[in-house]
Write a protein that holds these residues in place. Structure first.
Motif, mmCIF file in Angstrom:
data_model
loop_
_atom_site.group_PDB
_atom_site.id
_atom_site.type_symbol
_atom_site.label_atom_id
_atom_site.label_comp_id
_atom_site.label_asym_id
_atom_site.label_seq_id
_atom_site.Cartn_x
_atom_site.Cartn_y
_atom_site.Cartn_z
ATOM 1 N N MET A 1 0.832 -1.191 -0.060
ATOM 2 C CA MET A 1 0.090 0.107 -0.076
ATOM 3 C C MET A 1 0.762 1.313 -0.013
ATOM 4 O O MET A 1 1.784 1.517 0.892
ATOM 5 N N ASN A 2 0.852 2.020 -1.060
ATOM 6 C CA ASN A 2 1.566 3.140 -1.067
ATOM 7 C C ASN A 2 0.846 4.527 -1.107
ATOM 8 O O ASN A 2 -0.143 4.776 -1.643
ATOM 9 N N ILE A 3 1.088 5.333 0.098
ATOM 10 C CA ILE A 3 0.442 6.645 0.100
ATOM 11 C C ILE A 3 1.588 7.819 0.104
ATOM 12 O O ILE A 3 2.752 7.334 0.596
ATOM 13 N N THR A 4 1.358 8.928 -0.476
ATOM 14 C CA THR A 4 2.256 9.822 -0.258
ATOM 15 C C THR A 4 1.574 11.247 0.555
ATOM 16 O O THR A 4 0.411 11.406 0.358
ATOM 17 N N ASN A 11 5.086 3.016 2.354
ATOM 18 C CA ASN A 11 4.707 1.833 2.010
ATOM 19 C C ASN A 11 4.526 1.059 3.013
ATOM 20 O O ASN A 11 5.528 0.568 3.833
ATOM 21 N N LYS A 12 3.303 0.897 3.299
ATOM 22 C CA LYS A 12 2.872 0.126 4.841
ATOM 23 C C LYS A 12 3.357 -1.372 4.793
ATOM 24 O O LYS A 12 2.979 -1.792 3.848
ATOM 25 N N SER A 13 3.497 -1.922 6.014
ATOM 26 C CA SER A 13 3.681 -3.356 5.845
ATOM 27 C C SER A 13 2.488 -4.123 5.949
ATOM 28 O O SER A 13 1.484 -3.607 6.238
ATOM 29 N N GLU A 14 2.608 -5.019 5.337
ATOM 30 C CA GLU A 14 1.267 -5.984 5.192
ATOM 31 C C GLU A 14 0.797 -6.436 6.344
ATOM 32 O O GLU A 14 -0.392 -6.542 6.620
ATOM 33 N N ALA A 15 1.610 -6.914 7.195
ATOM 34 C CA ALA A 15 1.220 -7.299 8.535
ATOM 35 C C ALA A 15 2.235 -6.916 9.605
ATOM 36 O O ALA A 15 3.390 -6.952 9.357
ATOM 37 N N SER A 16 1.741 -6.556 10.925
ATOM 38 C CA SER A 16 2.496 -6.403 12.009
ATOM 39 C C SER A 16 2.922 -7.556 12.690
ATOM 40 O O SER A 16 2.426 -8.489 12.707
ATOM 41 N N THR A 50 11.219 8.068 2.062
ATOM 42 C CA THR A 50 10.038 7.029 2.068
ATOM 43 C C THR A 50 9.957 6.204 3.410
ATOM 44 O O THR A 50 11.219 6.278 3.980
ATOM 45 N N ILE A 51 9.061 6.029 3.956
ATOM 46 C CA ILE A 51 8.710 5.160 5.223
ATOM 47 C C ILE A 51 8.518 3.525 4.227
ATOM 48 O O ILE A 51 7.606 3.537 3.528
ATOM 49 N N ARG A 52 9.196 2.645 4.776
ATOM 50 C CA ARG A 52 8.929 1.314 4.122
ATOM 51 C C ARG A 52 9.102 0.123 5.608
ATOM 52 O O ARG A 52 9.455 0.529 6.700
ATOM 53 N N PRO A 53 8.457 -0.894 4.817
ATOM 54 C CA PRO A 53 8.704 -2.066 5.914
ATOM 55 C C PRO A 53 10.343 -2.311 6.471
ATOM 56 O O PRO A 53 11.113 -2.097 5.697
ATOM 57 N N TYR A 54 10.276 -2.335 7.761
ATOM 58 C CA TYR A 54 11.651 -2.535 8.182
ATOM 59 C C TYR A 54 12.388 -3.963 7.604
ATOM 60 O O TYR A 54 11.744 -4.986 7.658
ATOM 61 N N LEU A 125 2.814 5.945 12.831
ATOM 62 C CA LEU A 125 2.626 4.658 11.924
ATOM 63 C C LEU A 125 2.909 3.398 12.975
ATOM 64 O O LEU A 125 2.241 2.493 12.935
ATOM 65 N N ASP A 126 3.859 3.636 13.793
ATOM 66 C CA ASP A 126 4.131 2.354 14.888
ATOM 67 C C ASP A 126 4.085 2.842 16.108
ATOM 68 O O ASP A 126 4.453 2.391 17.088
ATOM 69 N N LYS A 127 2.697 3.632 16.328
ATOM 70 C CA LYS A 127 2.619 4.099 17.729
ATOM 71 C C LYS A 127 2.133 3.014 18.734
ATOM 72 O O LYS A 127 2.275 3.248 20.152
ATOM 73 N N ASP A 128 1.658 1.839 18.467
ATOM 74 C CA ASP A 128 1.157 0.730 19.205
ATOM 75 C C ASP A 128 2.479 0.106 19.812
ATOM 76 O O ASP A 128 2.548 -0.529 20.722
ATOM 77 N N TRP A 129 3.672 0.475 19.215
ATOM 78 C CA TRP A 129 4.984 -0.144 19.795
ATOM 79 C C TRP A 129 5.554 0.658 20.928
ATOM 80 O O TRP A 129 6.422 0.162 21.572
#
Length: 357
Positions: A1-4, A11-16, A50-54, A125-129
């Motif tokens: 999923m790409n968002i600008t 580019n969001k991770s498909e699953a956490s 860019t933000i992408r999956p680690y 994006l990773d606030k739950d961490w």
């Protein structure tokens, strides 16, 4: 999923992977969140934030970072209060310092707007961490490496700026014992000691290992010229309490301008505690230990916050610091004061808290 979003492509991770993590048994710096931020310096400009999956990087073995050590980094933390709101602690200081470190290492400085947009977007994006509760935090590691291919001894013309995130608990869990350096040095006049350059830390590991072999956890570094003056403790700035006054070395091109250090100085002054920022002789501390006037030594840094020292060794003699109640220890007071600001428990009269909205 790409968002600008404004300047940043996401580019969001498909699953956490968050449900796979045991947050009660974290090893500092070993676990990382779902996403990371990166931006490249190409043709004289920082481009493609860019933000992408680690995940892993693909990089040439001829990248200049491997051969000439062009790498700098920062250490920051994000905190969550009991309402679930997220805060940073004096992030502008870290931004200024990574650019100061970059300049010293001939790395192009990073734009402030992209730094803060990238950082806050990543945190949201990773606030739950980010787990609430005193002692829990999200360690933030911005860094820059030289990526240009080539083994010629010259500054690179291509770089990668990144931010990775790691959930953390307390860095040190108890008092530490230290050795005062008599042979090895952390930095020298005119060098890069004040910069958070990667090589500064690699060079500490061998003498620190020697200290550990003798039952000590860290080294208090001394000046490279005569080993007469006290400078830093391990990866932290260091404070000494003689009677009821606080002493710490001045910053210089050898000593890191620590964010926690300057915060402790401000808190001490507000509390009416005498503070002297000046060169400190090893002999002063030894004499104060012998007379009973040396009450406390503690390190101050982002990862550890405040790390009390229970004993130090110099010229093969160990000096044990006096036992004190928590209520009378400066280390306990400053750690409590700092953390209450960081976790939005106490009033922030200094304006240090930075909300991540």
């Amino acid at each position: 999923m790409n968002i600008t979003t404004n300047n940043i492509t996401i580019n969001k991770s498909e699953a956490s992977k968050i449900n796979q993590i045991d947050f009660d048994n974290l090893v500092f710096g070993n676990v990382f969140t779902d996403h990371m931020f990166e931006c490249d310096y190409i043709d004289g400009a920082w481009v493609n934030p860019t933000i992408r999956p680690y995940g892993n990087l693909s990089i040439s073995p001829a990248a200049k970072v491997f051969h000439y050590g062009q790498a700098v980094f920062e250490g920051m933390k994000a905190f969550k209060d009991s309402n679930g709101d997220t805060f940073l602690f004096r992030p502008k200081e870290n931004f200024n310092r990574i650019n100061s470190s970059s300049k010293r290492m001939a790395i192009p400085e990073f734009p402030e707007d992209i730094f803060f947009e990238g950082l806050t977007t990543l945190l949201k994006l990773d606030k739950d961490w980010i787990k609430p509760g005193i002692g829990n935090s999200l360690y933030i590691r911005p860094f820059v490496i030289a990526t240009q291919v080539g083994v010629s001894a010259s500054p690179a013309n291509q770089y990668k700026f990144m931010i990775i995130l790691s959930p953390a608990q307390a860095y040190y869990t108890g008092d530490v014992k230290v050795v005062i350096a008599e042979q090895y040095s952390r930095s020298a006049d005119g060098g890069v000691g004040y910069a958070k350059a990667a090589g500064n830390y690699g060079a500490q590991f061998y003498p620190t290992n020697l200290a550990k072999e003798k039952g000590f956890q860290q080294v208090i570094w001394t000046d490279a010229n005569e080993h007469k003056y006290l400078e830093e403790a391990g990866t932290m700035n260091v404070f000494f309490r003689i009677k009821d006054s606080l002493f710490t070395a001045p910053t210089s091109d050898r000593i890191l301008d620590g964010v926690t250090r300057k915060s402790v100085i401000a808190l001490a002054k507000k509390a009416g505690i005498p503070v002297e920022v000046r060169p400190i002789l090893v002999s002063e501390i030894v004499d104060a230990a012998n007379s009973g006037d040396l009450k406390e030594i503690f390190g101050a840094g982002t990862a550890a916050v405040i790390s009390p020292v229970s004993a130090f060794s110099y010229k093969e003699k160990t000096y044990t610091l006096p036992e004190m109640t928590k209520e009378t220890k400066y280390a306990t007071k400053f750690k409590k004061d700092l953390m209450e600001i960081q976790y939005n428990i106490a009033e922030d009269s200094f304006g240090w808290r930075y909300p991540v909205n």
